[in-house]
Design a protein around this motif. Sequence first.
Motif, PDB file in Angstrom:
ATOM      1  N   MET A 145       0.716  -1.267   0.094  1.00  0.00           N
ATOM      2  CA  MET A 145      -0.098  -0.093  -0.177  1.00  0.00           C
ATOM      3  C   MET A 145       0.730   1.162   0.128  1.00  0.00           C
ATOM      4  O   MET A 145       0.374   2.426  -0.592  1.00  0.00           O
ATOM      5  N   SER A 146       1.777   1.276   0.566  1.00  0.00           N
ATOM      6  CA  SER A 146       2.823   2.219   0.792  1.00  0.00           C
ATOM      7  C   SER A 146       3.329   2.596  -0.876  1.00  0.00           C
ATOM      8  O   SER A 146       3.447   3.793  -1.342  1.00  0.00           O
ATOM      9  N   ASN A 147       3.603   1.658  -1.688  1.00  0.00           N
ATOM     10  CA  ASN A 147       4.028   1.799  -2.909  1.00  0.00           C
ATOM     11  C   ASN A 147       2.869   2.234  -3.988  1.00  0.00           C
ATOM     12  O   ASN A 147       3.097   3.123  -4.847  1.00  0.00           O
ATOM     13  N   VAL A 148       1.556   1.650  -3.287  1.00  0.00           N
ATOM     14  CA  VAL A 148       0.673   2.138  -4.326  1.00  0.00           C
ATOM     15  C   VAL A 148       0.276   3.767  -3.862  1.00  0.00           C
ATOM     16  O   VAL A 148      -0.105   4.373  -4.884  1.00  0.00           O
ATOM     17  N   ARG A 149       0.099   3.985  -2.886  1.00  0.00           N
ATOM     18  CA  ARG A 149       0.102   5.347  -2.545  1.00  0.00           C
ATOM     19  C   ARG A 149       0.874   6.453  -3.381  1.00  0.00           C
ATOM     20  O   ARG A 149       0.393   7.472  -3.696  1.00  0.00           O
ATOM     21  N   ALA A 150       2.200   5.902  -3.389  1.00  0.00           N
ATOM     22  CA  ALA A 150       3.297   6.717  -3.950  1.00  0.00           C
ATOM     23  C   ALA A 150       3.270   6.810  -5.783  1.00  0.00           C
ATOM     24  O   ALA A 150       3.664   7.630  -6.167  1.00  0.00           O
ATOM     25  N   ARG A 151       2.794   5.735  -6.194  1.00  0.00           N
ATOM     26  CA  ARG A 151       2.642   5.527  -7.599  1.00  0.00           C
ATOM     27  C   ARG A 151       1.380   5.794  -8.264  1.00  0.00           C
ATOM     28  O   ARG A 151       1.420   5.916  -9.565  1.00  0.00           O
ATOM     29  N   HIS A 152       0.222   5.493  -7.719  1.00  0.00           N
ATOM     30  CA  HIS A 152      -1.015   5.295  -8.596  1.00  0.00           C
ATOM     31  C   HIS A 152      -1.110   6.639  -9.356  1.00  0.00           C
ATOM     32  O   HIS A 152      -2.179   6.361 -10.080  1.00  0.00           O
ATOM     33  N   LYS A 153      -0.997   7.608  -9.082  1.00  0.00           N
ATOM     34  CA  LYS A 153      -1.286   8.709  -9.833  1.00  0.00           C
ATOM     35  C   LYS A 153      -0.712   8.597 -11.207  1.00  0.00           C
ATOM     36  O   LYS A 153      -1.377   9.125 -12.349  1.00  0.00           O
ATOM     37  N   ASN A 154       0.270   7.836 -11.488  1.00  0.00           N
ATOM     38  CA  ASN A 154       0.799   7.587 -12.937  1.00  0.00           C
ATOM     39  C   ASN A 154       0.167   6.466 -13.503  1.00  0.00           C
ATOM     40  O   ASN A 154       0.399   6.145 -14.590  1.00  0.00           O
ATOM     41  N   TRP A 155      -0.707   5.669 -13.065  1.00  0.00           N
ATOM     42  CA  TRP A 155      -1.449   4.601 -13.484  1.00  0.00           C
ATOM     43  C   TRP A 155      -2.476   4.971 -14.511  1.00  0.00           C
ATOM     44  O   TRP A 155      -3.401   5.627 -14.123  1.00  0.00           O
ATOM     45  N   ASP A 156      -2.487   3.917 -15.456  1.00  0.00           N
ATOM     46  CA  ASP A 156      -3.855   3.978 -16.391  1.00  0.00           C
ATOM     47  C   ASP A 156      -4.441   2.692 -15.919  1.00  0.00           C
ATOM     48  O   ASP A 156      -4.224   2.040 -14.924  1.00  0.00           O
ATOM     49  N   GLN A 157      -5.579   2.373 -16.625  1.00  0.00           N
ATOM     50  CA  GLN A 157      -6.338   1.251 -16.619  1.00  0.00           C
ATOM     51  C   GLN A 157      -5.668  -0.134 -16.257  1.00  0.00           C
ATOM     52  O   GLN A 157      -5.568  -0.874 -15.276  1.00  0.00           O
ATOM     53  N   GLN A 158      -4.580  -0.413 -17.252  1.00  0.00           N
ATOM     54  CA  GLN A 158      -3.562  -1.478 -17.029  1.00  0.00           C
ATOM     55  C   GLN A 158      -2.927  -1.476 -15.892  1.00  0.00           C
ATOM     56  O   GLN A 158      -2.640  -2.580 -15.392  1.00  0.00           O
ATOM     57  N   GLY A 159      -2.539  -0.383 -15.498  1.00  0.00           N
ATOM     58  CA  GLY A 159      -1.763  -0.241 -14.403  1.00  0.00           C
ATOM     59  C   GLY A 159      -2.533  -0.733 -12.984  1.00  0.00           C
ATOM     60  O   GLY A 159      -1.869  -1.434 -12.312  1.00  0.00           O
ATOM     61  N   TRP A 160      -3.709  -0.302 -12.842  1.00  0.00           N
ATOM     62  CA  TRP A 160      -4.452  -0.711 -11.872  1.00  0.00           C
ATOM     63  C   TRP A 160      -4.698  -2.190 -11.976  1.00  0.00           C
ATOM     64  O   TRP A 160      -4.610  -2.771 -11.027  1.00  0.00           O
ATOM     65  N   GLU A 161      -4.901  -2.720 -13.200  1.00  0.00           N
ATOM     66  CA  GLU A 161      -5.163  -4.270 -13.365  1.00  0.00           C
ATOM     67  C   GLU A 161      -3.992  -4.847 -12.853  1.00  0.00           C
ATOM     68  O   GLU A 161      -3.964  -6.115 -12.154  1.00  0.00           O
ATOM     69  N   MET A 162      -2.760  -4.586 -13.179  1.00  0.00           N
ATOM     70  CA  MET A 162      -1.433  -5.178 -12.660  1.00  0.00           C
ATOM     71  C   MET A 162      -1.504  -5.102 -11.142  1.00  0.00           C
ATOM     72  O   MET A 162      -0.901  -6.244 -10.548  1.00  0.00           O
ATOM     73  N   ALA A 163      -1.671  -3.952 -10.640  1.00  0.00           N
ATOM     74  CA  ALA A 163      -1.539  -3.773  -9.312  1.00  0.00           C
ATOM     75  C   ALA A 163      -2.701  -4.695  -8.435  1.00  0.00           C
ATOM     76  O   ALA A 163      -2.465  -5.394  -7.589  1.00  0.00           O
TER      77      ALA A 163
END
Length: 206
Positions: A145-163
């Motif tokens: 979750m620490s990494n999700v909070r730091a990185r999620h602003k740069n994700w597209d739909q595929q990024g969320w699917e990978m997370a």
Amino acid sequence: MSRFVQVAWPCLRWGTFILFVSLLLSACTATREQEIEGDVNEFRSWVNAQTNKLEERTEEDWQRTKEDFKQRTEELDRKQERFSDKLRADYQQIKADFEAREKERDNLASNEAELTKWERNLLGQYANGTALSAANVEQAYQNFMSNVRARHKNWDQQGWEMASAVLEELNQRKEAFDELPDETEVRIKTLQMEFAALKESEEPNP
């Protein structure tokens, strides 16, 4: 009458010989066709066996299968002129089926490599499943979750699917630990819910 027999007998013998040769050639042709059909059926069985449960095949094992496929098709290609139209169509379909499954296997390998990269980015030292234990599984969720909070602003739909795939993998690994303290389970559940809420808030409206 005897003169007729003398004249006709050689003709009868010759006709019998021709008939015998014709039957022999027909039998040989039928046998060759059966052998060729057997080769194609054996190839079909091999393809079905090799393309079953692709996700369980190692890369080294799959490379050997591809080499074997190449050798088998080269041998059968040389026999194609003796195929019937139906057998040739069947053979081409079997090859096409294998090639479609080959693409599927390559996609699986590509997705697996991509997931491994995301696991390293989001789980850090806990990306390796053998490093995970009942004592540190909560820390793995915290890292995630620490990494999700730091990185999620740069994700597209595929990024969320990978997370999401990384989290699902972590959830499955967690199931190996039967007796986690209740407070640990509560804190992990809170982190899981935070991810779900964050993902929902970032998904575009339909």
